[in-house]
Design an enzyme around this catalytic site. Structure first.
Site, PDB file in Angstrom:
ATOM      1  N   ASP A 134      33.695 -14.053  29.590  1.00  0.00           N
ATOM      2  CA  ASP A 134      33.090 -12.885  28.969  1.00  0.00           C
ATOM      3  C   ASP A 134      31.616 -13.163  28.691  1.00  0.00           C
ATOM      4  OD1 ASP A 134      35.498 -11.574  28.969  1.00  0.00           O
ATOM      5  OD2 ASP A 134      35.936 -11.932  26.848  1.00  0.00           O
ATOM      6  N   ARG A 135      30.831 -12.110  28.687  1.00  0.00           N
ATOM      7  CA  ARG A 135      29.401 -12.230  28.423  1.00  0.00           C
ATOM      8  C   ARG A 135      29.124 -12.974  27.114  1.00  0.00           C
ATOM      9  NH1 ARG A 135      25.268  -7.368  29.318  1.00  0.00           N
ATOM     10  NH2 ARG A 135      23.323  -8.493  29.026  1.00  0.00           N
TER      11      ARG A 135
END
Length: 299
Positions: A134-135
């Site tokens: 995930d970012r």
């Protein structure tokens, strides 16, 4: 209200999620354009910039929409931390806030694009994506250096041990255990857990262990037995201990203005040599400050 610089300040009237609220307030702006505002850091809630589509809103929250984002600027290709590199593999240490791969609204500022630019500049070929983070999660990402190696790694992905460090609110009881249930992603992009399988749900298994407790926070070692979207975040929230900074899954605090999740270790058999590799990325300093008495994962 619109200011002289073109920014807009709006007050929320009822509970909801940020993306859905923005789509309503910014009509007829397209969904893609609204997502771009979020991704570029142009949205703040109560003076805190956020890029999370599912950020919860409450009555009287103030949302500021600006023309220029407050998010991270595009990174230079050089200097992307490389933990391991040979003719078959590259493992990088992704910073928090950097996408793993391109999306419909961001193609340049990604781990893949930066690594690809670096390899191209050195005439060393190109990377191939094996998995993603995930970012808002930092830590280890594995890339292959050709298609055959990528396919071999993905085919044997269950044999890769993926260990995370999570800084969470509170302490789970018991302090060590296994979470097993089913996860389903809703139309609002939020993932929800259920004890029984439903249409579209996926089985998810997470093993956790408390390594340290300091004040209101705990440092947990988390091993993924399956790799589902937001799996760690949902499972820890289900234990009553959401990851810090994870407002979308119930966190009440954000002491270092980031998600408290870090991909700490990767352990796997090298797809060419068969040698067992054990790679590690130290816990980032900003997360370490929250649980500073621990020695686990320190730089």
């Amino acid at each position: 209200m619109t200011a002289n610089d073109g920014s807009r300040s709006l007050v929320v009237q009822q509970d909801g999620k940020l993306l859905a609220w923005l789509l309503e307030e910014l009509r007829p702006m397209s969904r893609t354009s609204v997502k771009q505002l979020l991704a570029q850091g142009c949205i703040s809630v109560n003076d805190e910039p956020t890029t999370q589509f599912d950020h919860p809103l409450k009555p009287n929250d103030r949302v500021l929409i600006t023309r220029e984002g407050k998010g991270p600027t595009t990174r230079k290709p050089e200097g992307l931390p490389i933990v391991y590199k040979d003719d078959a593999l590259i493992v990088i240490d992704k910073p928090e806030g950097l996408l793993s791969v391109a999306t419909e609204i961001e193609r340049r500022d990604t781990a893949f694009a930066l690594l690809n630019a670096e390899l191209t500049a050195k005439q060393e070929g190109r990377p191939f994506v094996v998995h993603r983070l995930d970012r808002d999660t930092s830590g280890l990402i594995l890339f292959a250096r050709d298609v055959e190696v990528r396919d071999r790694l993905q085919a044997n992905w269950e044999g890769v041990t993926k260990t995370y460090l999570a800084v969470a609110e509170g302490t789970p009881n018991p302090p060590e255990g296994m979470v097993r249930n089913y996860l389903t992603e809703g139309r609002d992009l939020r993932v929800r857990a259920s004890e029984v399988q439903r249409e579209g749900s996926k089985h998810a298994v997470t093993r956790y262990k408390v390594l340290e407790t300091r004040g209101p926070y705990s440092l947990l070692e988390v091993v993924l037995k399956t790799g589902r979207k937001h799996q760690i975040r949902v499972h820890l929230a289900g234990l009553g201990c959401p990851v810090i900074g994870d407002e979308g899954y119930g966190a009440k605090t954000n002491p270092v203005r980031r998600l408290g999740l870090h991909a700490w270790k990767l352990e796997f058999d090298h797809p060419v040599t068969g040698q067992r590799l054990e790679l590690e990325s130290p816990l980032p300093k900003n997360l370490k400050r929250v649980v500073s008495s621990t020695e686990v994962g320190q730089e």
